[in-house]
Scaffold this motif. Structure first.
Motif, PDB file in Angstrom:
ATOM      1  N   SER A 106     -15.711  70.474 -44.970  1.00 52.45           N
ATOM      2  CA  SER A 106     -15.476  69.784 -46.243  1.00 52.45           C
ATOM      3  C   SER A 106     -14.282  68.835 -46.239  1.00 52.45           C
ATOM      4  N   ALA A 107     -13.247  69.134 -45.443  1.00 53.51           N
ATOM      5  CA  ALA A 107     -12.059  68.267 -45.481  1.00 53.51           C
ATOM      6  C   ALA A 107     -11.989  67.323 -44.282  1.00 53.51           C
ATOM      7  N   LEU A 108     -13.086  67.225 -43.532  1.00 51.32           N
ATOM      8  CA  LEU A 108     -12.994  66.509 -42.263  1.00 51.32           C
ATOM      9  C   LEU A 108     -13.635  65.128 -42.315  1.00 51.32           C
ATOM     10  N   ASP A 109     -13.084  64.210 -41.508  1.00 55.61           N
ATOM     11  CA  ASP A 109     -13.727  62.903 -41.376  1.00 55.61           C
ATOM     12  C   ASP A 109     -14.938  63.042 -40.436  1.00 55.61           C
ATOM     13  N   LEU A 110     -15.700  61.934 -40.312  1.00 54.87           N
ATOM     14  CA  LEU A 110     -16.968  61.997 -39.582  1.00 54.87           C
ATOM     15  C   LEU A 110     -16.793  62.518 -38.153  1.00 54.87           C
ATOM     16  N   HIS A 111     -15.781  61.973 -37.477  1.00 53.91           N
ATOM     17  CA  HIS A 111     -15.562  62.395 -36.092  1.00 53.91           C
ATOM     18  C   HIS A 111     -15.303  63.897 -36.013  1.00 53.91           C
ATOM     19  N   HIS A 112     -14.419  64.377 -36.902  1.00 52.40           N
ATOM     20  CA  HIS A 112     -14.064  65.793 -36.845  1.00 52.40           C
ATOM     21  C   HIS A 112     -15.195  66.687 -37.336  1.00 52.40           C
ATOM     22  N   GLN A 113     -16.021  66.166 -38.264  1.00 52.30           N
ATOM     23  CA  GLN A 113     -17.193  66.940 -38.690  1.00 52.30           C
ATOM     24  C   GLN A 113     -18.078  67.234 -37.483  1.00 52.30           C
ATOM     25  N   LEU A 114     -18.388  66.150 -36.741  1.00 49.39           N
ATOM     26  CA  LEU A 114     -19.270  66.316 -35.589  1.00 49.39           C
ATOM     27  C   LEU A 114     -18.594  67.173 -34.540  1.00 49.39           C
ATOM     28  N   SER A 115     -17.288  66.973 -34.369  1.00 51.31           N
ATOM     29  CA  SER A 115     -16.585  67.690 -33.322  1.00 51.31           C
ATOM     30  C   SER A 115     -16.537  69.186 -33.617  1.00 51.31           C
ATOM     31  N   ILE A 116     -16.301  69.535 -34.890  1.00 48.64           N
ATOM     32  CA  ILE A 116     -16.210  70.966 -35.190  1.00 48.64           C
ATOM     33  C   ILE A 116     -17.579  71.626 -35.135  1.00 48.64           C
ATOM     34  N   MET A 117     -18.597  70.911 -35.605  1.00 43.27           N
ATOM     35  CA  MET A 117     -19.938  71.491 -35.555  1.00 43.27           C
ATOM     36  C   MET A 117     -20.384  71.680 -34.105  1.00 43.27           C
ATOM     37  N   THR A 118     -20.007  70.703 -33.249  1.00 36.51           N
ATOM     38  CA  THR A 118     -20.358  70.827 -31.832  1.00 36.51           C
ATOM     39  C   THR A 118     -19.622  72.010 -31.206  1.00 36.51           C
ATOM     40  N   SER A 119     -18.344  72.168 -31.573  1.00 39.58           N
ATOM     41  CA  SER A 119     -17.572  73.295 -31.034  1.00 39.58           C
ATOM     42  C   SER A 119     -18.188  74.625 -31.451  1.00 39.58           C
ATOM     43  N   ILE A 120     -18.612  74.699 -32.704  1.00 38.67           N
ATOM     44  CA  ILE A 120     -19.217  75.943 -33.185  1.00 38.67           C
ATOM     45  C   ILE A 120     -20.521  76.201 -32.427  1.00 38.67           C
ATOM     46  N   LYS A 121     -21.278  75.125 -32.254  1.00 41.47           N
ATOM     47  CA  LYS A 121     -22.559  75.246 -31.525  1.00 41.47           C
ATOM     48  C   LYS A 121     -22.307  75.731 -30.096  1.00 41.47           C
ATOM     49  N   THR A 122     -21.254  75.226 -29.469  1.00 48.00           N
ATOM     50  CA  THR A 122     -20.903  75.655 -28.112  1.00 48.00           C
ATOM     51  C   THR A 122     -20.540  77.137 -28.101  1.00 48.00           C
ATOM     52  N   GLU A 123     -19.773  77.533 -29.116  1.00 48.34           N
ATOM     53  CA  GLU A 123     -19.374  78.938 -29.247  1.00 48.34           C
ATOM     54  C   GLU A 123     -20.617  79.821 -29.366  1.00 48.34           C
ATOM     55  N   VAL A 124     -21.586  79.344 -30.154  1.00 47.27           N
ATOM     56  CA  VAL A 124     -22.828  80.089 -30.337  1.00 47.27           C
ATOM     57  C   VAL A 124     -23.529  80.275 -28.995  1.00 47.27           C
ATOM     58  N   ARG A 125     -23.540  79.220 -28.200  1.00 47.16           N
ATOM     59  CA  ARG A 125     -24.219  79.320 -26.904  1.00 47.16           C
ATOM     60  C   ARG A 125     -23.478  80.263 -25.971  1.00 47.16           C
ATOM     61  N   ARG A 126     -22.131  80.222 -26.034  1.00 47.07           N
ATOM     62  CA  ARG A 126     -21.333  81.021 -25.094  1.00 47.07           C
ATOM     63  C   ARG A 126     -21.370  82.499 -25.418  1.00 47.07           C
ATOM     64  N   HIS A 127     -21.114  82.841 -26.697  1.00 44.37           N
ATOM     65  CA  HIS A 127     -20.948  84.251 -27.038  1.00 44.37           C
ATOM     66  C   HIS A 127     -22.089  84.829 -27.850  1.00 44.37           C
ATOM     67  N   GLN A 128     -23.042  83.975 -28.243  1.00 46.43           N
ATOM     68  CA  GLN A 128     -24.215  84.439 -28.980  1.00 46.43           C
ATOM     69  C   GLN A 128     -23.924  85.248 -30.245  1.00 46.43           C
TER      70      GLN A 128
END
Lengths: 353, 257
Positions: free
Chosen positions: B166-188
């Motif tokens: 909610s408080a993030l600009d476009l770059h950081h929105q994508l970056s945080i969602m990608t990081s979360i997605k990576t976390e999901v893949r790593r630790h399930q």
């Protein structure tokens, strides 16, 4: 300055930060020891520090007279200064964390005013809230009213919709209520009694005794492990209530537990020496600027700084005019407040690191 | 089966906010988007799952274990929750604030393994530069990234994120969602994120749950949910689901005439 952004670099940076904190804590401890020994060796009779240290190690080494001076007069005062300074500063530090307000301390929350009223009640009316306390009448009354006020604060925090600003307003209300009651007592008092009340309120270490010291030490030795066990939840609370709760902290329960612990510390300190404002504010404030708010470092350093400030105050109170001991409450305010303001102004922009 | 919710009810005081919420099994490694307008009960659902408010009925199962009435402290080890509100003036560094999140569940002493976990999490979220910065000096977006780090560092089985972008600009929105997605893949873990941005939800989530007035209106793949007429009705807009040349869905929304 380049920042090493590798995980190893971050760990290293944190480790050296922790190391710096230990250095700061050791430094303040050393200053406290120096101040303590200077305090013991200063007084109406001039004895070299080495002589005092001799008496310290072996009470009878320089005769009975010196034993009495050092062990019965100076040491209780010096130890009480350290102890009460630590008690007030720890109480202030924890209150500030729990109420999320850097202005919270026993003085601003009205605890000192309540204690003064309790003391005046004993002095003027000879009225005791706890029957049969004899010589400790004034102290016991002060303690009781201080504790009562802490109970009020505890109840107020349990009320819904009471924010941290409201808490300080609440403290001011308590402060004025007890000030008014105190004024009433002074109005009813004789001249002699007024003098005693005023002297009590100005704060003095001359009421020191080994019994009080033992009691204070006992309390502190319970309070320290008690709060150490809660350092991580307390640190989490600094992130805000919502975050702390989301991290699994039972904030309501933590507040109650810590407030009970703090109440005992604050009431004890205030009933021992009278009104000594500002220590509960300045101790935590300096500690916060030096080591941040990781409670593992913040609380012990607050205690050390509080102890150091009151120990120095005790020293100063004896050295301004030889032969006269000024009330410490006056010294802490007159000398401490400008120092405090200059600290705020000079370090406000510098944060951690 | 991993996380499943049956007939869950919860609320504050006399007001029942959630009634009869049932979410069939969410598998490990699923990234679920919780969508719905303001005051639809998203935060209440998260708080109930995290154990901050008690369930008034129904059950929550995690890996075949009923955690509906599990103590908050125990539950917080398994269910990580990032609340919406953030921002504070504490004199703590970013590193310390992530460390304190970890230390709530891992004993008093700070071990070198703790320091590893914190620095790895910060590195994974691209927060290494800020590690030694005071949290009071962060921008709103940076503070939000730190809040995500506080949740991820505990490696919970379930991760609940209340509006992580909610408080993030476009770059950081994508970056945080990608990081979360990576976390999901790593630790399930199971990840449920409350999202206001339907396009972000369409891009990253495997499954969307639409909440309105404390009830579940729809539950399915982004493609089916976002194409439903209920979306428009719920948000009081008109929507069409389009598909970009890259094959990503996006919701074209406009105010109703």
């Amino acid at each position: 300055m380049t920042i090493d952004v590798s995980p190893a670099g971050m760990r290293q940076a944190y480790a050296s930060q922790v190391m710096r904190r230990y250095v700061v804590i050791s430094g303040v401890t050393a200053l406290l020891l120096i101040s303590f020994f200077l305090d013991v060796s200063t007084g109406p009779g001039h004895y070299p520090l080495s002589t005092v240290l001799d008496v310290f190690a072996d009470p009878m080494s320089h005769g009975v007279r010196l034993k009495v001076i050092v062990w019965d007069y100076r040491l209780p005062v010096a130890v009480t200064a350290v102890l009460v300074g630590a008690l007030l500063a720890v109480a202030g530090a924890q209150m500030q964390t729990i109420l999320n307000n850097p202005l919270a301390e026993p003085f601003t929350l009205g605890v000192s005013a309540a204690a003064s009223f309790g003391a005046s009640l004993a002095i003027v009316l000879g009225f005791s809230v706890v029957p049969a306390v004899g010589g400790l009448l004034v102290t016991t009354n002060a303690f009781f009213f201080a504790l009562l006020t802490c109970g009020f604060i505890l109840l107020a925090t349990r009320l819904k919709g009471v924010g941290s600003e409201t808490m300080i307003l609440f403290g001011i209300a308590i402060f004025f209520t007890f000030s008014a009651l105190l004024a009433l007592m002074q109005y009813m008092a004789s001249e002699d009694q007024i003098a005693r009340i005023v002297f009590w309120m100005m704060g003095s270490l001359s009421r020191a005794s080994w019994e009080k010291i033992a009691l204070g030490t006992l309390l502190l030795s319970v309070a320290i492990p008690f709060s150490l066990l809660r350092t991580w939840p307390m640190t989490a609370l600094r992130m805000g209530e919502a975050t702390a709760e989301s991290l699994g902290v039972d904030v309501g329960r933590l507040r109650v537990e810590m407030l009970i612990c703090i109440s005992l510390l604050a009431a004890t300190a205030v009933s021992f020496v009278g009104t000594v404002g500002f220590i509960g504010l300045v101790g935590p404030h300096i500690a916060r600027l030096l080591v941040g708010e990781d409670q593992r470092f913040f609380v012990p350093l607050s205690a050390l700084v509080g102890a150091l400030v009151l120990s120095l105050t005790s020293l100063i109170s004896k050295t301004i005019t030889p032969g006269i001991i000024y009330p410490i409450g006056i010294i802490t305010s007159l000398i401490g407040v400008p120092v405090f303001i200059s600290i705020i102004l000079s370090t406000r922009r510098e944060r951690l690191s | 089966m991993t996380l499943s919710i049956e007939h869950l009810a919860a609320g504050y005081g006399n007001r029942l906010v959630l009634s009869d919420i049932s979410i069939p099994t969410i598998k490990d490694g699923a990234f679920v988007g919780l969508i719905g307008p303001n005051a639809s009960g998203k935060s209440t659902l998260f708080k109930t799952l995290a154990g901050l408010i008690p369930a008034r009925g129904g059950t929550i199962h995690l890996k075949d274990e009923d955690i509906t009435h599990m103590r908050r402290r125990d539950r917080s080890k398994r269910v990580g929750y990032m609340p919406q509100a953030f921002g504070c003036n504490a004199l703590l560094t970013v590193f310390e604030s992530v460390l304190l999140a970890l230390k709530q569940t891992t004993g008093w002493r700070v071990g070198s393994d703790n320091l590893d976990q914190v620095s790895d999490t910060l590195a994974a979220l691209g927060l290494a530069q800020l590690s030694n910065r005071g949290i009071g000096d962060l921008s709103g977006g940076q503070a939000q990234m730190v809040a995500v780090a506080q949740t991820l560092v505990r490696a919970p089985e379930v991760i609940l994120l209340d509006e992580p972008t909610s408080a993030l600009d476009l770059h950081h929105q994508l970056s945080i969602m990608t990081s979360i997605k990576t976390e999901v893949r790593r630790h399930q873990p199971v990840v449920i994120a409350a999202l206001h941005d339907l396009n972000l939800a369409a891009k990253f989530c495997d499954r969307l749950i639409l909440l309105r007035d404390g009830k579940i209106l729809a539950d399915g793949t982004p493609e089916t949910i976002l194409a439903m007429s209920e979306i428009g009705e719920t948000y009081k807009v008109e929507t069409d689901l389009e598909r970009t040349k890259r094959g990503v869905f996006y919701v074209d929304a406009r105010l109703s005439a």
